[in-house]
Design a protein around this motif. Sequence first.
Motif, mmCIF file in Angstrom:
data_model
loop_
_atom_site.group_PDB
_atom_site.id
_atom_site.type_symbol
_atom_site.label_atom_id
_atom_site.label_comp_id
_atom_site.label_asym_id
_atom_site.label_seq_id
_atom_site.Cartn_x
_atom_site.Cartn_y
_atom_site.Cartn_z
ATOM 1 N N GLU A 235 87.483 43.544 -19.711
ATOM 2 C CA GLU A 235 88.182 42.268 -19.590
ATOM 3 C C GLU A 235 88.748 42.139 -18.172
ATOM 4 O OE1 GLU A 235 88.601 39.827 -21.659
ATOM 5 O OE2 GLU A 235 88.209 40.580 -23.683
ATOM 6 N N THR A 236 88.594 40.977 -17.572
ATOM 7 C CA THR A 236 89.181 40.713 -16.265
ATOM 8 C C THR A 236 89.300 39.211 -16.082
ATOM 9 O OG1 THR A 236 89.064 41.261 -13.901
ATOM 10 C CG2 THR A 236 86.997 40.653 -14.979
ATOM 11 N N ASP A 237 89.770 38.774 -14.925
ATOM 12 C CA ASP A 237 89.885 37.357 -14.631
ATOM 13 C C ASP A 237 88.508 36.705 -14.637
ATOM 14 O OD1 ASP A 237 89.994 35.007 -12.502
ATOM 15 O OD2 ASP A 237 92.047 35.344 -13.191
ATOM 16 N N ALA A 238 88.425 35.506 -15.205
ATOM 17 C CA ALA A 238 87.133 34.820 -15.330
ATOM 18 C C ALA A 238 86.492 34.561 -13.970
ATOM 19 C CB ALA A 238 87.308 33.503 -16.077
ATOM 20 N N ASP A 239 87.295 34.463 -12.907
ATOM 21 C CA ASP A 239 86.742 34.189 -11.579
ATOM 22 C C ASP A 239 85.917 35.344 -11.029
ATOM 23 O OD1 ASP A 239 87.837 31.694 -11.542
ATOM 24 O OD2 ASP A 239 89.557 32.214 -10.280
ATOM 25 N N ILE A 240 86.138 36.563 -11.536
ATOM 26 C CA ILE A 240 85.399 37.718 -11.010
ATOM 27 C C ILE A 240 84.673 38.519 -12.082
ATOM 28 C CG2 ILE A 240 86.828 37.983 -8.944
ATOM 29 C CD1 ILE A 240 88.345 40.211 -10.382
ATOM 30 N N SER A 241 84.740 38.089 -13.333
ATOM 31 C CA SER A 241 84.057 38.863 -14.377
ATOM 32 C C SER A 241 82.547 38.854 -14.173
ATOM 33 C CB SER A 241 84.410 38.323 -15.765
ATOM 34 O OG SER A 241 83.947 36.997 -15.922
ATOM 35 N N GLY A 242 82.021 37.812 -13.506
ATOM 36 C CA GLY A 242 80.594 37.787 -13.219
ATOM 37 C C GLY A 242 80.143 38.952 -12.366
ATOM 38 N N LEU A 243 81.025 39.479 -11.524
ATOM 39 C CA LEU A 243 80.670 40.630 -10.696
ATOM 40 C C LEU A 243 80.456 41.877 -11.545
ATOM 41 C CD1 LEU A 243 82.947 40.234 -7.547
ATOM 42 C CD2 LEU A 243 80.466 40.043 -7.680
ATOM 43 N N LEU A 244 81.213 42.012 -12.617
ATOM 44 C CA LEU A 244 81.017 43.150 -13.511
ATOM 45 C C LEU A 244 79.676 43.017 -14.239
ATOM 46 C CD1 LEU A 244 84.611 43.380 -15.033
ATOM 47 C CD2 LEU A 244 83.729 44.422 -12.936
ATOM 48 N N ALA A 245 79.384 41.798 -14.674
ATOM 49 C CA ALA A 245 78.078 41.566 -15.306
ATOM 50 C C ALA A 245 76.958 41.830 -14.322
ATOM 51 C CB ALA A 245 78.008 40.119 -15.809
ATOM 52 N N ASN A 246 77.159 41.459 -13.080
ATOM 53 C CA ASN A 246 76.132 41.659 -12.056
ATOM 54 C C ASN A 246 75.798 43.133 -11.876
ATOM 55 O OD1 ASN A 246 74.512 40.705 -9.665
ATOM 56 N ND2 ASN A 246 75.988 42.015 -8.604
ATOM 57 N N VAL A 247 76.810 44.003 -11.914
ATOM 58 C CA VAL A 247 76.559 45.441 -11.777
ATOM 59 C C VAL A 247 75.678 45.933 -12.917
ATOM 60 C CG1 VAL A 247 77.632 47.723 -11.769
ATOM 61 C CG2 VAL A 247 78.673 45.858 -10.471
ATOM 62 N N GLN A 248 75.961 45.485 -14.137
ATOM 63 C CA GLN A 248 75.121 45.881 -15.274
ATOM 64 C C GLN A 248 73.686 45.407 -15.081
ATOM 65 O OE1 GLN A 248 75.737 47.995 -17.471
ATOM 66 N NE2 GLN A 248 77.622 47.679 -18.642
ATOM 67 N N PHE B 1 69.040 37.776 -21.436
ATOM 68 C CA PHE B 1 70.302 38.401 -21.027
ATOM 69 C C PHE B 1 71.329 37.285 -20.861
ATOM 70 C CE2 PHE B 1 67.117 41.463 -20.004
ATOM 71 C CZ PHE B 1 67.718 42.707 -20.117
ATOM 72 N N ALA B 2 72.320 37.254 -21.743
ATOM 73 C CA ALA B 2 73.327 36.199 -21.747
ATOM 74 C C ALA B 2 74.617 36.732 -21.146
ATOM 75 C CB ALA B 2 73.561 35.710 -23.168
ATOM 76 N N ILE B 3 75.107 36.039 -20.115
ATOM 77 C CA ILE B 3 76.280 36.488 -19.358
ATOM 78 C C ILE B 3 77.491 35.690 -19.814
ATOM 79 C CG2 ILE B 3 77.267 36.661 -17.037
ATOM 80 C CD1 ILE B 3 74.122 36.568 -16.202
ATOM 81 N N PHE B 4 78.516 36.388 -20.264
ATOM 82 C CA PHE B 4 79.736 35.762 -20.752
ATOM 83 C C PHE B 4 80.889 36.118 -19.815
ATOM 84 C CE2 PHE B 4 76.930 36.336 -24.355
ATOM 85 C CZ PHE B 4 76.967 35.088 -24.968
ATOM 86 N N THR B 5 81.414 35.086 -19.143
ATOM 87 C CA THR B 5 82.448 35.323 -18.128
ATOM 88 C C THR B 5 83.826 34.874 -18.566
ATOM 89 O OG1 THR B 5 82.117 33.154 -17.100
ATOM 90 C CG2 THR B 5 80.736 34.976 -16.311
ATOM 91 N N GLY B 6 83.929 34.247 -19.750
ATOM 92 C CA GLY B 6 85.200 33.665 -20.155
ATOM 93 C C GLY B 6 85.263 32.185 -19.867
ATOM 94 N N GLN B 7 84.211 31.611 -19.290
ATOM 95 C CA GLN B 7 84.132 30.175 -19.035
ATOM 96 C C GLN B 7 83.029 29.575 -19.911
ATOM 97 O OE1 GLN B 7 83.289 30.061 -14.819
ATOM 98 N NE2 GLN B 7 85.454 29.945 -14.269
#
Length: 604
Positions: free
Chosen positions: A562-575, A515-521
Amino acid sequence: MCGIIGHVGTGNALETLLTGLENLEYRGYDSAGVAVQNGSGIAVQKRSGKVEELKESIRDAHLEGCVGIGHTRWSTHGPPTDTNAHPHTDETTDVAVVHNGIIENYAELREWLCTRGHEFTSDTDTEVIPHLIQYYLDEGSESEAAFRRAIDELEGSYAVTAMISGEHVLYAARKGSPLVVGVEDDEFFLASDVPAFLEYTDSVVYLEDGDVVIVDDGGVEFTDLEGNPVTRDPETVDWDPEQAGKGGYDHFMLKEIHEQPTSLAQAVEGRIDPENGRIALENFESGTFEGVESVQLVACGTSYHAALYGSLALNQAGIRSKALLANEYSVSAPPVDDDTLVVAVTQSGETADTLNALRRAARAGARTLTVTNVVGSTAAREADDALFIRAGPEIGVAATKTFSSQVVMLTLLAQRIADDCLGAPPADLEMLLPELARLPGTIETVLEQSDAAAVASRFQECQSYFFIGRGLGYPVALEGALKFKEITYEHAEGFASGELKHGPLALVTPETPVFAIFTGQEDEKTLKNAEEAQTRGAPVVAVCPDDHRAVDIADAHLKIPETDADISGLLANVQLQLVSYHAADLLDRPIDKPRNLAKSVTVE
C-alpha cells in the motif's frame, strides 16, 4: 546509436579499444572493428557480430600501437556485414574513420568521388568520409585542413573520429551526435559515451555541435570548424566504474532493476522535506514557474511513458498539460508561446527526435526544460533549465531504473509547478512526500518478495500479453508491454483499461493473459474491465496490494505494498519489469542486447 572509442597515449591502444567497445556494446552490436597505428601504417580488423567475436578474430593479428580507434555498430545504411563494419578506410588505407549518425548527402558525395576515380566497397554512408579526406590530402592539403574540408562537406548528423597513417593524432568532430573526451595525465580518450573509458578516467569534456578536436601526445585542442579556438572545461563524472559492470548479476537489466532503491534514494536526496511538506529542487527557487499556463512534455519510447505519467500528474495538480511523442512533434506540435513550458524527457540527453522537438519549441518562444540523466548532455546544455534524475549509468538497452527516476522527478516537478502557478501545493502533498521518502525501501520489499518468476513461468506458452491500467496506471501498462516485447520478442500491448472493450477484446483468448494494474485510482472500473476479459477466457494477473478485491477474482497475483496512489504505479512497474526479465530468461533471449535495438537513438 553506435559506439565510438579512440585512444592516444603511451600504452598499447588495442586493449583500451576493446575494453571501450565492450563497455559501449549496448549502443550497437551488429558489428565491430578497430584500427591501430602499428608502426608501418594503419592496421584494420573488423567483422560482423559482437565484440567478443571481433576479439577472437584478432587474436593473432599484429595490432600493436599507441593510437587507435574502434566502433561497435547499429546498422542504418547497409546490412551488418564484415564489409559494412567500421572503421572505414580509403583505397590506400592511409585514412581510417569511425562515424555515428547519418550523412544525408552521402549519395551525391559518393557519385562526385566516383567521377574522380575513387572506388567504394561498402553500402554505408560513412565510407565517403575517408575518401573525402584522402581526396583533399591528394590535392595537397595538410592533414588537419583535409579533415576540416571533408567535415565541411557533410550534411546531416555525425560524430566522426579519424586517423591518418604515420600520425600519432586523432581528429574528431561532432554535429548532432554525442562525442566526449576523456583526459588522464598523458592518456587521452574519445568516445560516444562516458562508460567507454570510465575505468581509466573520470575527467570528461563534453563536445558541442560544431566542435573540432585534435588529440595528440601533447594534449587536446578544441576549435570550431574554421579553426578558431574554443574553451571546453572538463567535468568530473561522479559515476563509480563498478556501476558500469554487472556486479555479479547475470544481466545488466536485472542489476539495474535491483538498483532502483539506490537510484530513487539518489533522485530524492535533498529534494524533499516530508516533515515540513516541502519540495526543494536545486536551481528552481520558489516562483520559478510563475506565469506558466501550460506544459508540453516531449519524449520517445520509455521516456515518453514517463512523460505521460508526468503529464497526468500535472493535470491532476491543476496544470494544463499534454505528453507528446517527440518524433511527431515536428509534424503536429500544438501552439506554444512564452507562457508554455516544454519539458524534454530523455535518459541520455542525446535522443535526436527529442532534441529536435526541444529546438522547435525554443524557436517558437517556449521556455524549455529537460529531465535527463546526463550532466553535460546536449539536452542539458541547450534547454533553459535542466533537472537531473541521478540514476547513474544504465547499460541495459531496456530502460528500467531511469524510468522510475524520471517518473519521481516529474512527479516532484508537477507539484512544484502547481505550487508556483496556483499559489499553493496540491492538497495531497503532505501524504505524498512521506511515501516518496519511503519509496526506496518499499521497492526493496517488492524485489525481495516478488513472485514474478513463477508468474512468467506459468504463462510462458501464451500467444499474446495484454497490460491494462487507468489514470497513472495507464503509462505503467504501456511501459510494461514495451518491456515485455523488447526483450521477449513476444507480442504484448498496453491499453487504457476502458479501451479494452473498444476493439482489443476481439483478440482475447485463453492464451492472452491480462496484467491489470491497480493504483488506487478508478480501481473498480479497472476490475470490471479485467473481468470482461476473464469472461472471454483470458487469465487475469492482478498487480495490487494483498487485501485488494481483485485478488479474489484473479488467476494470479503480483503483490505491491500500500502506498500513495500517485506513486503506486512505480511499484507495479517493478513487478512488470521482473515478469519481462524472467519471461525473456526462460526463452533464452539476449536480454541486454535485444535484436534491432540500441540504447541511445541519436538518429531520426
